[in-house]
Motif scaffolding. Structure first.
Motif, mmCIF file in Angstrom:
data_model
loop_
_atom_site.group_PDB
_atom_site.id
_atom_site.type_symbol
_atom_site.label_atom_id
_atom_site.label_comp_id
_atom_site.label_asym_id
_atom_site.label_seq_id
_atom_site.Cartn_x
_atom_site.Cartn_y
_atom_site.Cartn_z
ATOM 1 N N LYS A 1 0.878 -1.168 0.000
ATOM 2 C CA LYS A 1 0.000 0.000 0.000
ATOM 3 C C LYS A 1 0.912 1.213 0.000
ATOM 4 O O LYS A 1 1.989 1.192 0.600
ATOM 5 N N THR A 2 0.443 2.272 -0.673
ATOM 6 C CA THR A 2 1.183 3.524 -0.646
ATOM 7 C C THR A 2 0.223 4.659 -0.301
ATOM 8 O O THR A 2 -0.995 4.507 -0.401
ATOM 9 N N GLY B 1 -8.980 7.303 -11.747
ATOM 10 C CA GLY B 1 -9.801 6.489 -10.856
ATOM 11 C C GLY B 1 -9.961 5.049 -11.298
ATOM 12 O O GLY B 1 -10.795 4.317 -10.765
ATOM 13 N N ARG B 2 -9.135 4.597 -12.239
ATOM 14 C CA ARG B 2 -9.221 3.224 -12.744
ATOM 15 C C ARG B 2 -8.048 2.391 -12.247
ATOM 16 O O ARG B 2 -6.991 2.925 -11.929
ATOM 17 N N ASP C 1 -7.184 3.645 -3.589
ATOM 18 C CA ASP C 1 -7.784 3.291 -2.303
ATOM 19 C C ASP C 1 -8.485 4.530 -1.749
ATOM 20 O O ASP C 1 -7.836 5.537 -1.470
ATOM 21 N N TYR C 2 -9.813 4.434 -1.635
ATOM 22 C CA TYR C 2 -10.619 5.568 -1.174
ATOM 23 C C TYR C 2 -11.157 5.327 0.227
ATOM 24 O O TYR C 2 -11.443 4.190 0.598
ATOM 25 N N LYS D 1 -15.491 8.609 2.586
ATOM 26 C CA LYS D 1 -15.992 9.860 1.995
ATOM 27 C C LYS D 1 -15.532 10.006 0.539
ATOM 28 O O LYS D 1 -15.585 11.085 -0.030
ATOM 29 N N ASN D 2 -15.064 8.893 -0.018
ATOM 30 C CA ASN D 2 -14.591 8.843 -1.401
ATOM 31 C C ASN D 2 -13.385 9.746 -1.651
ATOM 32 O O ASN D 2 -13.185 10.254 -2.753
ATOM 33 N N GLN D 3 -12.571 9.932 -0.613
ATOM 34 C CA GLN D 3 -11.334 10.699 -0.728
ATOM 35 C C GLN D 3 -10.176 9.720 -0.945
ATOM 36 O O GLN D 3 -10.065 8.716 -0.240
#
Length: 184
Positions: free
Chosen positions: A24-25, A77-78, A103-104, A107-109
């Motif tokens: 993960k980054t 976003g893909r 990775d969101y 709150k879709n951030q």
């Protein structure tokens, strides 16, 4: 920090068929998590990975245009699929099929990126080697700022002639169907 030691010609090391690398980054590409498989294969202890840019393991045979395409895909976003050659801390190398997804939070951030890597199979590696060599050659004939775009544009144009996007090209090379888990 572990030093890249190149006293002998580099050799290929391989990810086992049943192993997965998971990292993960943050949103800037700095490592926030690395699984043990990644640490063992890349030959870095956790304390030398966390907080470091993921390109720490980038092999010079990898064209910068592939990374430019990856970032454009992720920023749209893909998810991104790519065949990637990486360095180990001792100067050896390994190939992976990388699947990178944004990775969101709730709150879709955007929080960062999640990457799972597996062995790509020899067919995929052999298919991308000449493509990547041509891209690197193109990059060497452009200034540093223009090089990634030039090689990415060449790649996309060549693949379009074959009726492929980069993603469909990569997925067409796999020995395993990722959605069903069956051998192709």
């Amino acid at each position: 920090m572990t030093q890249l030691i190149r006293t002998q010609p580099s050799k290929e090391v391989q990810l086992e068929a049943d192993e997965l690398i998971v990292t993960k980054t943050d949103s800037t590409g700095h490592i926030t998590y690395a699984n043990r498989v990644f640490m063992q294969l890349a030959e870095y202890p956790e304390n030398e990975l966390l907080g470091k840019p993921h390109n720490l393991i980038r092999h010079p045979d990898m064209p910068r245009g592939v990374y430019r395409l990856m970032w454009k895909t992720l920023q749209a976003g893909r998810e991104f699929f790519g065949v990637v050659k990486n360095y180990t801390a001792s100067g050896n190398y390994y190939w992976v099929l990388a699947n990178v997804t944004p990775d969101y939070d709730s709150k879709n951030q955007l929080q960062g990126y999640f990457s799972v890597r597996r062995p790509p199979g020899r067919r995929a590696v052999e298919a991308v080697i000449p493509v990547y060599a041509r891209m690197c050659q193109l990059e060497s004939s452009h200034n540093k700022a223009a090089a990634p775009d030039a090689s990415m544009e060449w790649l996309l144009a060549e693949l379009e002639k074959q009726g492929h996007s980069y993603e469909s090209f990569v997925l067409s090379l796999l020995d395993t169907n990722l959605t069903s888990g069956k051998t192709a």
